[in-house]
Scaffold this motif. Structure first.
Motif, PDB file in Angstrom:
ATOM      1  N   VAL A 119       0.846  -1.197   0.000  1.00 33.08           N
ATOM      2  CA  VAL A 119       0.000   0.000   0.000  1.00 33.08           C
ATOM      3  C   VAL A 119       0.879   1.243   0.000  1.00 33.08           C
ATOM      4  CG1 VAL A 119      -1.916  -1.140   1.168  1.00 33.08           C
ATOM      5  CG2 VAL A 119      -0.241   0.079   2.508  1.00 33.08           C
ATOM      6  N   GLN A 120       0.318   2.336  -0.487  1.00 34.18           N
ATOM      7  CA  GLN A 120       1.063   3.586  -0.532  1.00 34.18           C
ATOM      8  C   GLN A 120       1.153   4.213   0.846  1.00 34.18           C
ATOM      9  OE1 GLN A 120      -0.725   6.126  -3.447  1.00 34.18           O
ATOM     10  NE2 GLN A 120       0.155   5.003  -5.159  1.00 34.18           N
TER      11      GLN A 120
ATOM     12  N   VAL B 144       5.884 -11.975  -1.677  1.00 31.03           N
ATOM     13  CA  VAL B 144       5.302 -10.692  -2.057  1.00 31.03           C
ATOM     14  C   VAL B 144       3.834 -10.670  -1.657  1.00 31.03           C
ATOM     15  CG1 VAL B 144       4.736  -9.199  -4.013  1.00 31.03           C
ATOM     16  CG2 VAL B 144       6.908 -10.421  -3.964  1.00 31.03           C
ATOM     17  N   ILE B 145       3.418  -9.573  -1.053  1.00 30.64           N
ATOM     18  CA  ILE B 145       2.024  -9.386  -0.654  1.00 30.64           C
ATOM     19  C   ILE B 145       1.399  -8.358  -1.596  1.00 30.64           C
ATOM     20  CG2 ILE B 145       0.496  -8.593   1.205  1.00 30.64           C
ATOM     21  CD1 ILE B 145       1.909 -11.253   1.791  1.00 30.64           C
TER      22      ILE B 145
ATOM     23  N   LEU C 194      -4.315  -8.523   0.811  1.00 30.35           N
ATOM     24  CA  LEU C 194      -4.819  -7.721   1.936  1.00 30.35           C
ATOM     25  C   LEU C 194      -6.344  -7.744   1.970  1.00 30.35           C
ATOM     26  CD1 LEU C 194      -2.417  -4.651   1.650  1.00 30.35           C
ATOM     27  CD2 LEU C 194      -2.245  -6.561   3.249  1.00 30.35           C
ATOM     28  N   ASN C 195      -6.958  -7.565   0.816  1.00 31.20           N
ATOM     29  CA  ASN C 195      -8.421  -7.575   0.747  1.00 31.20           C
ATOM     30  C   ASN C 195      -8.986  -8.948   1.102  1.00 31.20           C
ATOM     31  OD1 ASN C 195      -8.674  -4.861   0.020  1.00 31.20           O
ATOM     32  ND2 ASN C 195      -8.374  -5.335  -2.136  1.00 31.20           N
TER      33      ASN C 195
ATOM     34  N   TYR D  79      -7.614  -3.779   6.848  1.00 32.08           N
ATOM     35  CA  TYR D  79      -8.023  -2.393   6.567  1.00 32.08           C
ATOM     36  C   TYR D  79      -6.792  -1.548   6.264  1.00 32.08           C
ATOM     37  CZ  TYR D  79      -9.589   2.345   7.045  1.00 32.08           C
ATOM     38  OH  TYR D  79      -9.824   3.676   6.803  1.00 32.08           O
ATOM     39  N   PHE D  80      -6.891  -0.775   5.170  1.00 29.73           N
ATOM     40  CA  PHE D  80      -5.865   0.208   4.846  1.00 29.73           C
ATOM     41  C   PHE D  80      -6.516   1.337   4.054  1.00 29.73           C
ATOM     42  CE2 PHE D  80      -5.882  -2.896   1.454  1.00 29.73           C
ATOM     43  CZ  PHE D  80      -5.793  -2.147   0.293  1.00 29.73           C
ATOM     44  N   ASP D  81      -5.908   2.512   4.133  1.00 30.80           N
ATOM     45  CA  ASP D  81      -6.425   3.669   3.396  1.00 30.80           C
ATOM     46  C   ASP D  81      -6.045   3.537   1.926  1.00 30.80           C
ATOM     47  OD1 ASP D  81      -7.489   4.887   5.693  1.00 30.80           O
ATOM     48  OD2 ASP D  81      -5.545   5.792   6.171  1.00 30.80           O
ATOM     49  N   LYS D  82      -7.009   3.694   1.066  1.00 31.45           N
ATOM     50  CA  LYS D  82      -6.744   3.623  -0.377  1.00 31.45           C
ATOM     51  C   LYS D  82      -6.420   5.041  -0.856  1.00 31.45           C
ATOM     52  CE  LYS D  82      -9.504  -0.468  -0.928  1.00 31.45           C
ATOM     53  NZ  LYS D  82     -10.435  -0.777   0.083  1.00 31.45           N
ATOM     54  N   ILE D  83      -5.153   5.321  -0.975  1.00 26.29           N
ATOM     55  CA  ILE D  83      -4.699   6.664  -1.372  1.00 26.29           C
ATOM     56  C   ILE D  83      -4.628   6.758  -2.876  1.00 26.29           C
ATOM     57  CG2 ILE D  83      -2.803   8.302  -1.175  1.00 26.29           C
ATOM     58  CD1 ILE D  83      -2.091   6.982   1.498  1.00 26.29           C
TER      59      ILE D  83
END
Length: 116
Positions: free
Chosen positions: A70-71, A100-101, A106-107, A112-116
């Protein structure tokens, strides 16, 4: 009558080959299960977030403070999230795959992560 025997022979041949194929495919899937591995996982709390560390023969191999793929520097908010991804990485390493992930990983694991 001769045609009937030919059809039966072809049917039996295809059936036997199918059974053998399924047997070998199933055996191959079972061999991907990790029973013993030199990799181990530790999940730790750091400040107000969670990290995971992977050890290979008791030597630190990976220390992951941020959510991979994720960013930005996004952190694991729960111990369970860090543990899920850490276990996935250990499984990949133990089956000789690149650890590698992806965001799909993740989904799939409901991280949970912010989608930037």
């Amino acid at each position: 009558m001769k045609n009937l025997y030919s059809y039966i022979a072809v049917f039996l041949t295809i059936s036997i080959l199918s059974i053998l194929l399924l047997y070998f495919l199933n055996r191959n899937i079972d061999s991907n299960e990790v029973k013993e591995t030199s990799f181990s996982l530790q999940v730790k709390e750091k400040d107000s977030f969670w990290i995971y560390e992977i050890y290979n023969n008791n030597h630190l191999f990976i220390s992951q403070e941020y959510i991979p793929a994720v960013q930005g520097k996004q952190v694991f908010k729960t111990k369970e999230d860090a543990e899920k991804i850490g276990k996935l990485v250990v499984r990949k390493l133990s089956t000789n795959r690149v650890p590698v992930i992806s965001t799909d990983d993740l989904n799939t694991n409901n991280i949970y992560f912010d989608k930037i």
